[in-house]
Structure formats: C-alpha cells, structure tokens
Design a protein around this motif. Structure first.
Motif, PDB file in Angstrom:
ATOM      1  N   ILE A 404      25.272 114.833  44.360  1.00  0.00           N
ATOM      2  CA  ILE A 404      26.344 113.975  43.862  1.00  0.00           C
ATOM      3  C   ILE A 404      26.006 112.323  44.234  1.00  0.00           C
ATOM      4  CG2 ILE A 404      28.364 113.790  43.830  1.00  0.00           C
ATOM      5  CD1 ILE A 404      29.292 115.911  44.402  1.00  0.00           C
ATOM      6  N   THR A 405      25.289 111.922  42.920  1.00  0.00           N
ATOM      7  CA  THR A 405      24.941 110.533  43.342  1.00  0.00           C
ATOM      8  C   THR A 405      25.884 109.330  42.207  1.00  0.00           C
ATOM      9  OG1 THR A 405      22.729 111.120  43.471  1.00  0.00           O
ATOM     10  CG2 THR A 405      22.785 108.905  42.954  1.00  0.00           C
ATOM     11  N   VAL A 406      26.155 108.707  42.379  1.00  0.00           N
ATOM     12  CA  VAL A 406      27.237 107.809  42.291  1.00  0.00           C
ATOM     13  C   VAL A 406      26.009 106.345  41.939  1.00  0.00           C
ATOM     14  CG1 VAL A 406      28.794 105.878  42.515  1.00  0.00           C
ATOM     15  CG2 VAL A 406      28.866 107.952  43.117  1.00  0.00           C
ATOM     16  N   LEU A 407      25.796 105.754  40.995  1.00  0.00           N
ATOM     17  CA  LEU A 407      24.746 104.236  40.442  1.00  0.00           C
ATOM     18  C   LEU A 407      25.738 103.801  40.079  1.00  0.00           C
ATOM     19  CD1 LEU A 407      23.229 107.257  39.353  1.00  0.00           C
ATOM     20  CD2 LEU A 407      21.381 105.619  39.874  1.00  0.00           C
ATOM     21  N   ASP A 408      25.419 102.167  40.807  1.00  0.00           N
ATOM     22  CA  ASP A 408      26.887 100.898  39.863  1.00  0.00           C
ATOM     23  C   ASP A 408      25.142 100.434  39.872  1.00  0.00           C
ATOM     24  OD1 ASP A 408      26.925 100.986  42.519  1.00  0.00           O
ATOM     25  OD2 ASP A 408      25.723  98.955  41.712  1.00  0.00           O
ATOM     26  N   PHE A 409      25.203  99.017  38.832  1.00  0.00           N
ATOM     27  CA  PHE A 409      24.550  98.261  38.314  1.00  0.00           C
ATOM     28  C   PHE A 409      24.153  96.727  38.772  1.00  0.00           C
ATOM     29  CE2 PHE A 409      21.850 101.144  36.486  1.00  0.00           C
ATOM     30  CZ  PHE A 409      22.783 102.000  35.844  1.00  0.00           C
ATOM     31  N   GLY A 410      25.779  96.997  39.976  1.00  0.00           N
ATOM     32  CA  GLY A 410      26.416  95.751  40.156  1.00  0.00           C
ATOM     33  C   GLY A 410      25.147  94.528  41.284  1.00  0.00           C
ATOM     34  N   ASP A 411      25.951  94.151  42.309  1.00  0.00           N
ATOM     35  CA  ASP A 411      24.905  93.517  43.061  1.00  0.00           C
ATOM     36  C   ASP A 411      24.013  93.358  44.538  1.00  0.00           C
ATOM     37  OD1 ASP A 411      27.406  91.670  42.903  1.00  0.00           O
ATOM     38  OD2 ASP A 411      28.419  92.315  44.414  1.00  0.00           O
ATOM     39  N   GLY A 412      24.291  94.898  44.522  1.00  0.00           N
ATOM     40  CA  GLY A 412      22.904  95.982  45.584  1.00  0.00           C
ATOM     41  C   GLY A 412      23.044  95.104  46.927  1.00  0.00           C
ATOM     42  N   ILE A 413      22.399  96.023  47.428  1.00  0.00           N
ATOM     43  CA  ILE A 413      22.966  95.088  49.422  1.00  0.00           C
ATOM     44  C   ILE A 413      21.033  95.201  49.826  1.00  0.00           C
ATOM     45  CG2 ILE A 413      23.325  96.437  51.292  1.00  0.00           C
ATOM     46  CD1 ILE A 413      24.417  98.409  49.924  1.00  0.00           C
ATOM     47  N   ALA A 414      21.476  93.961  50.546  1.00  0.00           N
ATOM     48  CA  ALA A 414      20.064  93.702  50.728  1.00  0.00           C
ATOM     49  C   ALA A 414      19.611  94.544  52.025  1.00  0.00           C
ATOM     50  CB  ALA A 414      19.816  92.185  51.556  1.00  0.00           C
ATOM     51  N   PRO A 415      18.107  94.824  52.220  1.00  0.00           N
ATOM     52  CA  PRO A 415      17.789  95.478  52.979  1.00  0.00           C
ATOM     53  C   PRO A 415      17.974  95.397  54.272  1.00  0.00           C
ATOM     54  CG  PRO A 415      15.852  94.444  51.920  1.00  0.00           C
ATOM     55  CD  PRO A 415      16.959  93.744  51.841  1.00  0.00           C
ATOM     56  N   GLU A 416      18.373  94.315  54.866  1.00  0.00           N
ATOM     57  CA  GLU A 416      18.641  94.171  56.450  1.00  0.00           C
ATOM     58  C   GLU A 416      20.329  95.332  56.708  1.00  0.00           C
ATOM     59  OE1 GLU A 416      19.683  90.194  54.292  1.00  0.00           O
ATOM     60  OE2 GLU A 416      18.548  91.743  54.510  1.00  0.00           O
ATOM     61  N   HIS A 417      20.694  95.454  55.456  1.00  0.00           N
ATOM     62  CA  HIS A 417      22.610  95.602  55.838  1.00  0.00           C
ATOM     63  C   HIS A 417      21.818  97.164  55.481  1.00  0.00           C
ATOM     64  CE1 HIS A 417      24.532  91.708  56.316  1.00  0.00           C
ATOM     65  NE2 HIS A 417      23.459  91.747  54.792  1.00  0.00           N
ATOM     66  N   LEU A 418      21.168  97.917  55.215  1.00  0.00           N
ATOM     67  CA  LEU A 418      21.291  98.736  54.488  1.00  0.00           C
ATOM     68  C   LEU A 418      21.328 100.440  55.547  1.00  0.00           C
ATOM     69  CD1 LEU A 418      18.356  99.362  51.384  1.00  0.00           C
ATOM     70  CD2 LEU A 418      20.997  99.426  51.817  1.00  0.00           C
ATOM     71  N   PRO A 419      21.175 100.275  56.926  1.00  0.00           N
ATOM     72  CA  PRO A 419      21.113 101.102  58.418  1.00  0.00           C
ATOM     73  C   PRO A 419      22.650 100.808  58.729  1.00  0.00           C
ATOM     74  CG  PRO A 419      19.058  99.699  58.482  1.00  0.00           C
ATOM     75  CD  PRO A 419      20.094  99.068  57.132  1.00  0.00           C
ATOM     76  N   GLU A 423      28.638 102.106  58.776  1.00  0.00           N
ATOM     77  CA  GLU A 423      29.537 101.822  59.876  1.00  0.00           C
ATOM     78  C   GLU A 423      31.047 101.737  59.897  1.00  0.00           C
ATOM     79  OE1 GLU A 423      25.464 100.317  62.907  1.00  0.00           O
ATOM     80  OE2 GLU A 423      27.715  98.992  62.473  1.00  0.00           O
ATOM     81  N   ARG A 424      31.529 101.785  60.759  1.00  0.00           N
ATOM     82  CA  ARG A 424      33.593 101.918  60.553  1.00  0.00           C
ATOM     83  C   ARG A 424      33.344 100.228  60.437  1.00  0.00           C
ATOM     84  NH1 ARG A 424      36.932 106.320  64.209  1.00  0.00           N
ATOM     85  NH2 ARG A 424      35.569 108.163  62.904  1.00  0.00           N
ATOM     86  N   PHE A 425      33.914  99.834  59.238  1.00  0.00           N
ATOM     87  CA  PHE A 425      33.832  98.693  59.541  1.00  0.00           C
ATOM     88  C   PHE A 425      33.092  97.300  59.257  1.00  0.00           C
ATOM     89  CE2 PHE A 425      38.594  98.877  59.995  1.00  0.00           C
ATOM     90  CZ  PHE A 425      38.922 100.261  62.029  1.00  0.00           C
ATOM     91  N   TYR A 426      32.493  97.918  59.241  1.00  0.00           N
ATOM     92  CA  TYR A 426      30.746  97.213  58.895  1.00  0.00           C
ATOM     93  C   TYR A 426      30.989  96.756  56.859  1.00  0.00           C
ATOM     94  CZ  TYR A 426      26.409  95.110  58.359  1.00  0.00           C
ATOM     95  OH  TYR A 426      25.506  93.920  57.892  1.00  0.00           O
ATOM     96  N   ARG A 427      30.825  95.085  56.778  1.00  0.00           N
ATOM     97  CA  ARG A 427      31.530  94.825  55.373  1.00  0.00           C
ATOM     98  C   ARG A 427      29.085  93.949  55.696  1.00  0.00           C
ATOM     99  NH1 ARG A 427      36.811  94.638  54.215  1.00  0.00           N
ATOM    100  NH2 ARG A 427      37.855  94.960  55.991  1.00  0.00           N
ATOM    101  N   VAL A 428      29.321  94.345  54.388  1.00  0.00           N
ATOM    102  CA  VAL A 428      27.900  93.783  53.626  1.00  0.00           C
ATOM    103  C   VAL A 428      28.247  91.652  53.866  1.00  0.00           C
ATOM    104  CG1 VAL A 428      26.380  93.476  52.070  1.00  0.00           C
ATOM    105  CG2 VAL A 428      26.552  95.743  52.981  1.00  0.00           C
ATOM    106  N   ASP A 429      29.216  92.096  53.236  1.00  0.00           N
ATOM    107  CA  ASP A 429      30.458  90.060  52.773  1.00  0.00           C
ATOM    108  C   ASP A 429      31.156  90.847  52.955  1.00  0.00           C
ATOM    109  OD1 ASP A 429      30.911  88.027  51.544  1.00  0.00           O
ATOM    110  OD2 ASP A 429      30.070  88.161  49.619  1.00  0.00           O
ATOM    111  N   PRO A 430      31.987  90.188  54.299  1.00  0.00           N
ATOM    112  CA  PRO A 430      32.923  89.682  53.950  1.00  0.00           C
ATOM    113  C   PRO A 430      34.205  89.466  53.920  1.00  0.00           C
ATOM    114  CG  PRO A 430      31.693  89.400  56.710  1.00  0.00           C
ATOM    115  CD  PRO A 430      31.265  89.943  55.077  1.00  0.00           C
TER     116      PRO A 430
END
Length: 476
Positions: A404-419, A423-430
C-alpha cells in the motif's frame, strides 16, 4: 462526601475562567508592550535632544563652571527637562533637579558612567537624590577626539505614566466587557449542553421510581436521540418484565445495571458539543447536525482505535499480532476507511486524493489498525502538499505480499533525514510540523503497525519532488 456539582457548573466555570484569564493576559501584555514602546520612543527623543544640546555646552568646557550652570539652567527651563552635566573625574558640573549639597559623591550612576566611557546610557530611576522618578538618557561630549564630559537629559516618569493611564483604563474597560460577554456566552452554552442531559436524568429518576411511562425529551441531536431511544427501549423491556410478573425489585436492579452501562457515552456527547461550538456552527442547524454526526462517528472510531493501540502496545513486546485480532481483510476497504477519515482534512487543505485499490486483494489484518496506518500516511502527505496539489494511494500485489503506497508531490525529504523519519518525535522540519499540528508520532505508529502485521514500511523521497511511503504486509 461532597455532593457532585451539576454538569452545568463543570462547563460554565472553566469556560468563564478561560475567558477571564485570556482577557487579563491580553491586558497585561498590551500594557507592558505599550510601556516599553513609550519608554523607547521617549528615550530616542531625549537622545536626539541631548545630542543637539551638546553643541551649546561643549564650547564652555572644560573649565567655565558658572557658564555651564547658566546654560544648563536655561536649557532645562526651555525644554522642561532635567539636565545633568558630569566631568570625566565624576564631578557634577550642574544638575537642574538637585542642588550641589545633595550630590551623590560615590560616583556617577550607570547611565553617566556609560556616557563617560563613550556609549549612550539609558535608565529609569525612581527616587534617588532628586526624590522623583525620571527617564534618563546620557550621551558623551567629545572635543578633539576625547571625552570632556557626559550630558544627561531626563523627563519626569509621571509624564509617561499620564500617557499610559488613559490607555490602561480603556484597555481594562474592553477586558471587562469581553469577560461579561464571555460570561453570557458561557452561560448560554453550558445551559444548552447540559439541558438535554438533565432532562434525561429526570426521566431516569422517574423510571427508577417505577414510572416507566414517563415521557422522554424530544431530541435535537443524534447523540441525545440515541440515548433517549436506548432509555425508551430499556423502559419498554422493564415494563414487559413487570407485566410478566417479574418482581419490581429485580426490574429496578436490572434497570440500574443497564442504565449504568448505557450512560457511559455522555462524556463523548459533551465533547462533541464543545467541538461544535469551537467549530462555529451554532447558527447553521443543518451544518451543526452534519458536524455532530461526524463527531459521533469519529468518537466511536477513536474509542476503537484506542483499544487497537492497547493491542499495539502488546505487539511491541511480542513482535507479532495475536491471531485473535487478525481477520481476512479487503485492502480496498482499508483504503476506503482511511480516505473517509482524512476527507475533511484534504478538503480544508484543497488537496485532491486519488486511490487505485483494486477489489479482491486481501490480507490477514486488524482492519482498524491497518486503516489507521494508511490514514496517518495520508495526513502526513496532505500536510506536505501545497493547495491545489494531489496525493495518490496505490495498492499492488506481488508474490506473497501486498503493498500500500501513499505518494505525494510536495516538499520531499532530504537524504540525511530518511533513516530517522520513523523514530518517535523525530521531525524533519520542527517549526513547520508544529504549525501543521503534528504530534511527531504518526510515522512511528505506522512503523509499529506494519511490524505488528509481519510487514515493513519504507520511504523513497527526493527534495522538491515528493515522497512515497509504502506499507508491505504478507498476503492472505
């Protein structure tokens, strides 16, 4: 034991307190901000005046004491300001507010010390040698590249207080009117919420007294109607039991037991009414009824989800789902439930959500739990898609698994954040995540739900192009 308060007071008093605290906070903040702004404006004006006065005084420095006192006195009278002139050795050459015998000989105060060091000094002093409160600004006097004195100008703080007093009075008046209006609205709202519950309580009391033909109030919301129907049905059952020669005491005991069980729902009802008011739909009855129905449905859903989260807590320890909570589940139905749960949010965000979920694809799953995982991914995708954009849900089956895949065409995530995104409470952009209302737990819950089903969740993303989150679980 103290007698419990009526529901009315539990609603009215907190609402009134919230209005009063908010009004008081606004008054305090506005008054503090205005005081700072007025002080800053007056200080700038004093600094400008002091720098102009330097040109009248500097020609008499360093040694013409009589001329300095005369010039200071003239300027103080003309501008209605306190003027103080201090020489580099700390000697007070003149002060229009303090006679020489009352000078403080312990050294210049901080603002004059700053000016003698070459910096502008500012202070608000209450009392002191002058006995009055002043806003003071001191500037250095330079000649031939050196500091030959410090000039301080001051205005009585009473003048600033006079500017602030009328504003504070108006502000307090507005706050009082706001609290009064808030009290009226809170009173009407609390009565509106508590009246149907009170009427049902009266009917229940009459039922308990043996009057099983007591009339029930006419409902004006779906929740009250459901509760009334439940009470009416129980009354009919009890009446039938009495007519069948069952004892009155047994009937009353059954009734109390049943009503105690059925009346667990008013808390959800009350919560729905509060959300209705906050939503601003009081004046639009059809809209209010639609909102109440949605709130009721979502409240039931949240209760079920809460139970599933308890199961999830067990799954984290067992690393697998108990067979008793799994059932043959149509994935298209899971996706449909997730779309229903996020439809309003997508509409508010002006984001189009498309789904490609073919019929006949099945997995063994806890349906509500899996639907919650897909809904979490949808909420995340909607939040990171600009208005007018789109989000897509795709279901595909491969050998032994379903994705089941959910795709968006928005901001995207930088490679350093993907791993770390799961995680709980981890925010790419707090900052942005909090503005969007995220808790920081959504993707972590998705991960645990996938693990509970013996599956995985992965993400592929590129900055500026969007993201694709995929839940993969074993096929049934």
């Amino acid at each position: 034991m103290a007698r419990p308060k009526r529901l009315f007071w539990y609603l009215f008093l907190p609402l009134l307190a919230a209005v009063a605290v908010t009004a008081a906070s606004v008054v305090w903040f506005a008054a503090s901000s205005l005081r700072s702004a007025v002080e800053d404006a007056e200080a700038l004006e004093l600094e400008a005046a002091a720098r102009l006065a330097v040109f009248r005084i500097v020609e008499f420095l360093p040694g013409d004491a009589a001329a300095l006192r005369r010039v200071c006195g003239e300027m103080g009278t003309e501008a209605d300001r306190r003027i103080t002139l201090v020489l580099p050795d700390g000697t007070v050459a003149c002060d229009t507010a303090v006679p020489p015998e009352r000078y403080d000989r312990s050294g210049p105060p901080p603002e004059l010390a700053s000016a003698l060091a070459g910096r502008t000094g500012t202070a608000v002093r209450r009392g002191g040698t002058s006995g009055r409160a002043y806003l003071l600004v001191a500037v250095p006097l330079r000649r031939d590249g050196g500091i030959v004195a410090a000039l301080r100008l001051g205005i009585p703080y009473a003048a600033i207080e006079e500017h602030l007093r009328s504003f504070r009075l108006r502000l307090v008046g507005v706050a009082a009117a706001t609290v009064a209006l808030g009290a009226l609205v809170s009173y009407l709202f609390a009565r509106w919420l508590s009246r149907p519950i009170e009427e049902l309580r009266v009917a229940v009391d009459r039922f308990a007294a043996g009057d099983l033909r007591a009339s029930l109030p006419a409902p004006y919301t779906a929740e009250v109607a459901a509760l009334r129907d439940a009470l009416g049905a129980m009354a009919v059952q009890l009446h039938a039991r009495i007519e069948a020669a069952e004892g009155l005491e047994r009937a009353r005991q059954d009734f109390v037991g049943n009503i105690s069980h059925e009346l667990k729902t008013p808390i959800t009802t009350i919560s729905g009414y509060v959300e209705l008011l906050l939503g601003g739909a009081l004046d639009d009855r059809p809209a209010a009824e639609r909102y109440l129905e949605t709130i009721r449905r979502q409240s039931e859903r949240m209760n079920l989800i809460f139970n599933d989260l308890l199961v999830l807590s067990q799954l984290e320890r067992r690393m697998g789902a108990p067979a008793s909570v799994l059932e043959q589940t149509e994935v298209a139905d899971v996706v449909a439930d997730a779309l229903d749960a996020t439809r309003e949010r997508a509409a508010e965000a002006a984001v189009r959500v498309d789904a490609d979920a073919p019929e006949g694809v099945r997995v063994r799953a806890a349906p509500l739990l899996l639907s919650q995982a897909v809904a979490n991914l949808l909420r995340n995708a909607i939040a990171h898609t600009e208005p007018g954009g789109r989000v897509r849900v795709c279901v595909s089956a491969a050998a032994g698994s379903v994705a089941i895949t959910v795709l968006d065409f928005g901001d995207g995530i930088a490679p350093e954040h993907l791993p770390r995104v799961f995680e709980r409470f981890y925010r790419v952009d707090p900052g942005r995540s909090r503005r969007l209302g995220g808790s920081g737990l959504g993707l972590a819950i998705v991960k645990h739900i996938a693990l509970a089903h013996g599956g995985t969740v992965t993400v592929v993303s590129a900055v500026g192009e969007g993201s694709a989150f995929t839940i993969t679980v074993p096929a049934s």
